[in-house]
Write a protein that holds these residues in place. Structure first.
Motif, mmCIF file in Angstrom:
data_model
loop_
_atom_site.group_PDB
_atom_site.id
_atom_site.type_symbol
_atom_site.label_atom_id
_atom_site.label_comp_id
_atom_site.label_asym_id
_atom_site.label_seq_id
_atom_site.Cartn_x
_atom_site.Cartn_y
_atom_site.Cartn_z
ATOM 1 N N UNK A 122 0.824 -1.201 0.000
ATOM 2 C CA UNK A 122 0.000 0.000 0.000
ATOM 3 C C UNK A 122 0.864 1.260 0.000
ATOM 4 N N UNK A 123 1.969 1.236 0.767
ATOM 5 C CA UNK A 123 2.845 2.401 0.896
ATOM 6 C C UNK A 123 4.008 2.380 -0.100
ATOM 7 N N UNK A 124 4.029 1.361 -0.963
ATOM 8 C CA UNK A 124 5.059 1.222 -1.989
ATOM 9 C C UNK A 124 6.475 1.134 -1.385
ATOM 10 N N UNK A 125 6.567 0.347 -0.319
ATOM 11 C CA UNK A 125 7.878 0.112 0.299
ATOM 12 C C UNK A 125 8.166 -1.385 0.373
ATOM 13 N N UNK A 126 7.451 -2.188 -0.423
ATOM 14 C CA UNK A 126 7.633 -3.640 -0.365
ATOM 15 C C UNK A 126 9.033 -4.054 -0.814
ATOM 16 N N UNK A 127 9.688 -3.222 -1.648
ATOM 17 C CA UNK A 127 11.053 -3.545 -2.100
ATOM 18 C C UNK A 127 12.100 -3.154 -1.054
ATOM 19 N N UNK A 128 11.655 -2.563 0.060
ATOM 20 C CA UNK A 128 12.590 -2.115 1.108
ATOM 21 C C UNK A 128 12.518 -2.968 2.369
ATOM 22 N N UNK A 129 11.740 -4.024 2.353
ATOM 23 C CA UNK A 129 11.441 -4.762 3.579
ATOM 24 C C UNK A 129 12.677 -5.327 4.281
#
Length: 368
Positions: A122-129
């Motif tokens: 949702x926050x477009x941070x899935x590539x930063x997990x």
């Protein structure tokens, strides 16, 4: 989602001479986005901390969904808070930071993983997990802090100046992110800021505070166009509202007129509303926003007054130009079109749209 009622909230610190909060009354509907705005030291962060349970109140009631939580511990209020400082755990990854609150609540691992992935996407941070906070930009850290709050799905979200550490471009981007989130989730949010542009662009309603008192509560349009007093009028808007003193005189036809003087010593009369007749012979304050003093009067249905003015300062902003002129020995800001061809020192006719003017009492500074 939840309703929130603040009933006569008062706060006095020990050994303090004055109350920090002076009987605040605000009722917030479920799904509403309320912004607390005001200058530093006005009490907005104290009120936010009181709602969260981080500050005790001296008297009054804090009611969430019909339950008085005034004396309930912060952990039991079902509130999530996003701070100015992000407050991320530096030794944890983004995944760990978002999951932490869910692990404390002993949520099953499968559900935690699903919730972390949902919020991150949702926050477009899935590539930063799998990154740690030190590897993130300021905007990314703020989104992680928001994700940690969103993952909990509490009744109420509190945002305490979450964008103040970001640069101007990132602030605009994050404002859009927060607006989209609220529209998508329809969550109940109380948001503190000193930035009036944030307040105008994000809020369903704005609560303007000064010296621990609520000055006005209303929609952004109400706050901007119908301010209760000169403080609210001057605080909201950029550039802020112009305040022009004018003496009221009843003209030949018994109509109220305002007398103003320009920098060249010339007197000019402007038509005033009939309700100002009772101020005959007295001085009032005309409040007029810069966009209602322009170089053209093309729109019909407005009350235009033409006054020749000398340009003192020009401030191009891109989409328009702010011109500073002098009326009654006061600097007055006018919003002109970007294409307007004028130089400092030029005398130009400017048009005052008095149909949008508001008027204030000189003594009380309240709107007439």
């Amino acid at each position: 989602m939840a309703t929130l009622e603040l009933n006569q909230i008062r706060k006095t610190y020990r050994n303090a001479d004055n109350e920090t909060l002076k009987g605040i009354n605000i009722s917030i509907e479920s799904g509403e986005f309320l912004i607390l705005v005001g200058p530093s030291g006005c009490g907005k962060s104290t009120l936010m901390n009181a709602i969260a349970g981080l500050e005790s109140i001296s008297s009054g009631e804090i009611v969430i969904d019909g339950v008085d939580v005034s004396n309930v511990e912060p952990k039991d209020r079902d509130i999530a808070m996003v701070f100015q400082s992000y407050a991320l755990y530096p030794n944890m990854t983004v995944r760990g930071n978002i999951a932490f609150g869910l692990e404390i609540r002993k949520m099953p691992k499968v559900k935690i993983e699903a919730e972390v992935n949902r919020v991150a996407e949702m926050l477009q941070i899935d590539h930063l997990l799998d990154r740690k906070p030190a590897q993130l930009s300021g905007g990314q850290r703020q989104r992680v802090a928001m994700g940690r709050a969103l993952a909990r799905q509490p009744k109420l979200y509190l945002f305490d100046e979450p964008l103040s550490n970001l640069d101007a471009k990132l602030r605009v981007e994050m404002r859009t992110q927060i607006k989209r989130l609220h529209q998508k989730l329809n969550t109940t949010i109380v948001y503190v800021t000193h930035d009036q542009i944030e307040a105008m662009t994000l809020a369903d309603r704005i609560a303007v505070m000064k010296d621990g008192e609520l000055q006005q509560l209303g929609t952004p349009k109400e706050i901007y166009n119908q301010p209760n007093n000169m403080f609210v009028a001057g605080f909201m808007g950029s550039p802020s509202m112009n305040f022009i003193k004018a003496r009221v005189d009843l003209g030949e036809h018994d109509n109220p007129l305002g007398q103003v003087w320009t920098a060249d010593g010339q007197a000019h009369q402007i038509n005033l509303p009939d309700r100002l007749r009772k101020f005959d012979g007295e001085t009032i304050i005309i409040g007029l926003r810069p966009e209602y003093i322009t170089e053209q009067s093309t729109e019909e249905g407005r009350t235009w007054t033409e006054i020749p003015m000398k340009i003192d300062v020009l401030e191009p902003t891109g989409p328009d130009t702010i011109a500073i002129v002098e009326i009654n020995q006061q600097h007055v800001a006018c919003r002109l079109s970007a294409e307007f061809d004028a130089k400092v020192g030029d005398m130009v006719p400017l048009y005052f749209d008095l149909s949008h003017a508001v008027f204030f009492d000189v003594k009380t500074e309240m709107r007439i």
